[in-house]
Design a protein around this motif. Structure first.
Motif, PDB file in Angstrom:
ATOM      1  N   ARG A   1      -5.360  -3.036  -8.150  1.00 53.64           N
ATOM      2  CA  ARG A   1      -6.455  -3.487  -7.273  1.00 53.64           C
ATOM      3  C   ARG A   1      -6.767  -4.954  -7.522  1.00 53.64           C
ATOM      4  NH1 ARG A   1     -11.831   0.249  -6.487  1.00 53.64           N
ATOM      5  NH2 ARG A   1     -12.589  -0.684  -4.557  1.00 53.64           N
TER       6      ARG A   1
ATOM      7  N   VAL B   1      -7.493  14.971  -8.623  1.00 45.73           N
ATOM      8  CA  VAL B   1      -6.624  13.801  -8.422  1.00 45.73           C
ATOM      9  C   VAL B   1      -5.379  14.202  -7.625  1.00 45.73           C
ATOM     10  CG1 VAL B   1      -5.180  12.076  -9.573  1.00 45.73           C
ATOM     11  CG2 VAL B   1      -7.448  12.580 -10.460  1.00 45.73           C
TER      12      VAL B   1
ATOM     13  N   SER C   1       0.548  11.458 -10.118  1.00 41.36           N
ATOM     14  CA  SER C   1      -0.437  12.547 -10.125  1.00 41.36           C
ATOM     15  C   SER C   1       0.262  13.894 -10.282  1.00 41.36           C
ATOM     16  CB  SER C   1      -1.291  12.515  -8.866  1.00 41.36           C
ATOM     17  OG  SER C   1      -0.546  12.956  -7.762  1.00 41.36           O
TER      18      SER C   1
ATOM     19  N   VAL D   1      -7.106   4.800  -1.397  1.00 36.74           N
ATOM     20  CA  VAL D   1      -6.613   4.558  -2.757  1.00 36.74           C
ATOM     21  C   VAL D   1      -7.739   3.992  -3.629  1.00 36.74           C
ATOM     22  CG1 VAL D   1      -4.922   3.348  -4.192  1.00 36.74           C
ATOM     23  CG2 VAL D   1      -4.270   4.112  -1.905  1.00 36.74           C
ATOM     24  N   TRP D   2      -8.494   3.037  -3.066  1.00 33.51           N
ATOM     25  CA  TRP D   2      -9.584   2.449  -3.874  1.00 33.51           C
ATOM     26  C   TRP D   2     -10.731   3.452  -4.056  1.00 33.51           C
ATOM     27  CZ3 TRP D   2      -6.031  -0.046  -5.407  1.00 33.51           C
ATOM     28  CH2 TRP D   2      -5.465  -1.189  -4.894  1.00 33.51           C
TER      29      TRP D   2
ATOM     30  N   VAL E   1       1.247   6.596  -6.888  1.00 33.54           N
ATOM     31  CA  VAL E   1       0.103   7.449  -7.251  1.00 33.54           C
ATOM     32  C   VAL E   1       0.463   8.917  -7.077  1.00 33.54           C
ATOM     33  CG1 VAL E   1      -2.281   8.084  -6.677  1.00 33.54           C
ATOM     34  CG2 VAL E   1      -1.624   5.681  -6.758  1.00 33.54           C
ATOM     35  N   ARG E   2       1.158   9.230  -5.990  1.00 29.89           N
ATOM     36  CA  ARG E   2       1.553  10.637  -5.768  1.00 29.89           C
ATOM     37  C   ARG E   2       2.508  11.121  -6.851  1.00 29.89           C
ATOM     38  NH1 ARG E   2       2.033  10.283   0.760  1.00 29.89           N
ATOM     39  NH2 ARG E   2      -0.166  10.682   1.150  1.00 29.89           N
TER      40      ARG E   2
ATOM     41  N   ILE F   1       0.848   4.069  -2.857  1.00 25.76           N
ATOM     42  CA  ILE F   1       0.565   5.482  -2.584  1.00 25.76           C
ATOM     43  C   ILE F   1       1.699   6.363  -3.128  1.00 25.76           C
ATOM     44  CG2 ILE F   1       0.369   7.200  -0.723  1.00 25.76           C
ATOM     45  CD1 ILE F   1      -1.309   5.155   0.842  1.00 25.76           C
TER      46      ILE F   1
ATOM     47  N   LEU G   1     -12.206   7.771 -10.231  1.00 21.60           N
ATOM     48  CA  LEU G   1     -11.729   7.840 -11.615  1.00 21.60           C
ATOM     49  C   LEU G   1     -12.584   6.975 -12.543  1.00 21.60           C
ATOM     50  CD1 LEU G   1      -7.841   7.821 -11.119  1.00 21.60           C
ATOM     51  CD2 LEU G   1      -9.211   9.668 -12.077  1.00 21.60           C
TER      52      LEU G   1
ATOM     53  N   LEU H   1      -4.347   1.738 -11.543  1.00 24.22           N
ATOM     54  CA  LEU H   1      -5.037   1.419 -10.280  1.00 24.22           C
ATOM     55  C   LEU H   1      -5.948   0.200 -10.440  1.00 24.22           C
ATOM     56  CD1 LEU H   1      -5.876   5.005  -8.936  1.00 24.22           C
ATOM     57  CD2 LEU H   1      -4.353   3.325  -7.880  1.00 24.22           C
TER      58      LEU H   1
ATOM     59  N   SER I   1      -4.587  12.705  -4.054  1.00 15.54           N
ATOM     60  CA  SER I   1      -3.392  11.859  -3.919  1.00 15.54           C
ATOM     61  C   SER I   1      -2.500  12.378  -2.792  1.00 15.54           C
ATOM     62  CB  SER I   1      -2.623  11.782  -5.234  1.00 15.54           C
ATOM     63  OG  SER I   1      -1.972  13.000  -5.481  1.00 15.54           O
ATOM     64  N   GLY I   2      -2.586  13.683  -2.529  1.00 15.45           N
ATOM     65  CA  GLY I   2      -1.798  14.243  -1.434  1.00 15.45           C
ATOM     66  C   GLY I   2      -2.259  13.776  -0.070  1.00 15.45           C
ATOM     67  N   SER I   3      -3.500  13.352   0.024  1.00 21.05           N
ATOM     68  CA  SER I   3      -4.020  12.941   1.330  1.00 21.05           C
ATOM     69  C   SER I   3      -4.313  11.445   1.407  1.00 21.05           C
ATOM     70  CB  SER I   3      -5.281  13.748   1.664  1.00 21.05           C
ATOM     71  OG  SER I   3      -6.264  13.514   0.696  1.00 21.05           O
ATOM     72  N   LEU I   4      -3.725  10.672   0.504  1.00 22.78           N
ATOM     73  CA  LEU I   4      -3.893   9.211   0.576  1.00 22.78           C
ATOM     74  C   LEU I   4      -3.178   8.676   1.816  1.00 22.78           C
ATOM     75  CD1 LEU I   4      -3.204   8.172  -3.142  1.00 22.78           C
ATOM     76  CD2 LEU I   4      -5.416   8.329  -1.996  1.00 22.78           C
ATOM     77  N   SER I   5      -3.857   7.819   2.553  1.00 20.78           N
ATOM     78  CA  SER I   5      -3.224   7.308   3.766  1.00 20.78           C
ATOM     79  C   SER I   5      -3.556   5.836   4.015  1.00 20.78           C
ATOM     80  CB  SER I   5      -3.675   8.119   4.971  1.00 20.78           C
ATOM     81  OG  SER I   5      -5.079   8.030   5.096  1.00 20.78           O
ATOM     82  N   SER I   6      -4.527   5.324   3.318  1.00 21.47           N
ATOM     83  CA  SER I   6      -4.961   3.939   3.576  1.00 21.47           C
ATOM     84  C   SER I   6      -5.340   3.290   2.255  1.00 21.47           C
ATOM     85  CB  SER I   6      -6.193   3.935   4.486  1.00 21.47           C
ATOM     86  OG  SER I   6      -7.258   4.580   3.807  1.00 21.47           O
ATOM     87  N   VAL I   7      -5.478   1.980   2.301  1.00 23.92           N
ATOM     88  CA  VAL I   7      -5.884   1.278   1.084  1.00 23.92           C
ATOM     89  C   VAL I   7      -7.285   1.722   0.659  1.00 23.92           C
ATOM     90  CG1 VAL I   7      -6.806  -0.752   2.280  1.00 23.92           C
ATOM     91  CG2 VAL I   7      -5.951  -0.975  -0.038  1.00 23.92           C
TER      92      VAL I   7
ATOM     93  N   HIS J   1      -5.689   5.597 -14.069  1.00 21.09           N
ATOM     94  CA  HIS J   1      -6.872   4.786 -13.737  1.00 21.09           C
ATOM     95  C   HIS J   1      -6.639   3.309 -14.087  1.00 21.09           C
ATOM     96  CE1 HIS J   1     -10.974   3.161 -14.817  1.00 21.09           C
ATOM     97  NE2 HIS J   1     -11.062   3.379 -13.525  1.00 21.09           N
TER      98      HIS J   1
ATOM     99  N   HIS K   1      -9.673   5.313  -6.976  1.00 20.83           N
ATOM    100  CA  HIS K   1      -9.896   4.471  -8.158  1.00 20.83           C
ATOM    101  C   HIS K   1     -11.371   4.490  -8.564  1.00 20.83           C
ATOM    102  CE1 HIS K   1     -10.642   0.405 -10.047  1.00 20.83           C
ATOM    103  NE2 HIS K   1      -9.853   1.007 -10.890  1.00 20.83           N
ATOM    104  N   ASP K   2     -12.254   4.362  -7.582  1.00 16.70           N
ATOM    105  CA  ASP K   2     -13.696   4.402  -7.874  1.00 16.70           C
ATOM    106  C   ASP K   2     -14.097   5.751  -8.478  1.00 16.70           C
ATOM    107  OD1 ASP K   2     -14.075   1.839  -6.940  1.00 16.70           O
ATOM    108  OD2 ASP K   2     -14.682   2.465  -4.920  1.00 16.70           O
TER     109      ASP K   2
ATOM    110  N   ILE L   1       0.841  -1.201   0.000  1.00 23.21           N
ATOM    111  CA  ILE L   1       0.000   0.000   0.000  1.00 23.21           C
ATOM    112  C   ILE L   1       0.878   1.253   0.000  1.00 23.21           C
ATOM    113  CG2 ILE L   1      -1.672   1.344   1.359  1.00 23.21           C
ATOM    114  CD1 ILE L   1      -2.804  -1.139   0.008  1.00 23.21           C
TER     115      ILE L   1
END
Lengths: 108, 108
Positions: A59, B35, A39, B48-49, A35-36, A32, B55, A55, B39-45, A52, B52-53, A28
């Motif tokens: 997934r 995006v 992006s 991320v999903w 992705v960063r 991340i 997008l 990902l 992406s700057g605040s992604l912290s967990s799986v 997309h 993805h949803d 993970i």
């Protein structure tokens, strides 16, 4: 190669769970990071849809890979060792037989 | 409401193409901004999903929306005006009849 619940001691199950969770978190964190990075360089619609697609692929791959069934776990760890997500020595605590199988599978 | 090729003058087709391309670029720019922020605040799986949803949803929406067929264009522009992607005055050069239809549809 089929392993049953009885083939795994409590200690082995603890080791497996810990390393499994560790590997998942590493994947993970790595995802991340990617992705960063991607992006930050988005500039066109194609680059957004490429992200997309990436990902979608990750997934699907992770849903398939991170399946904590004991019967399947030697293959999961072999795959993680092969790709450098987990080191064989992190699995210390599993029986020598299991470590040997994981080592052999990971070098195939 | 069905419009045929003959109902659009060359000038109207030029206006439509220009505003259509402008709207598409605005949507892409806005999507890239979102995006980057997410992406700057992604912290967990899950986060991320969720991205993805998001997008998947945007790709489906944009593939459906940005369809440059003259027969469908009044609805496309009405939808873009309704959502603030395009201003009605940017469509100047279309016939008063078309502008009135777009304005009426966009307020529904």
């Amino acid at each position: 190669m089929q392993e049953t619940l009885l083939d795994w001691s409590d200690q082995e199950r603890d080791v497996a769970r810990r390393v499994f969770d560790l590997a998942y978190q590493r994947e993970i964190d790595s995802l991340i990071d990617v992705v960063r990075q991607r992006s930050g360089s988005l500039s066109s619609v194609e680059s957004v849809w490429d992200l997309h697609d990436y990902l979608s692929c990750k997934r699907h791959e992770m849903d398939g890979r991170f399946d904590f069934r004991l019967a399947n776990l030697l293959f999961v760890f072999a795959s993680l060792v092969k790709e450098g997500v987990v080191r064989l020595d992190e699995l210390e605590g599993l029986s020598n037989d299991k470590l040997a199988k994981i080592g052999a599978l990971s070098s195939m």
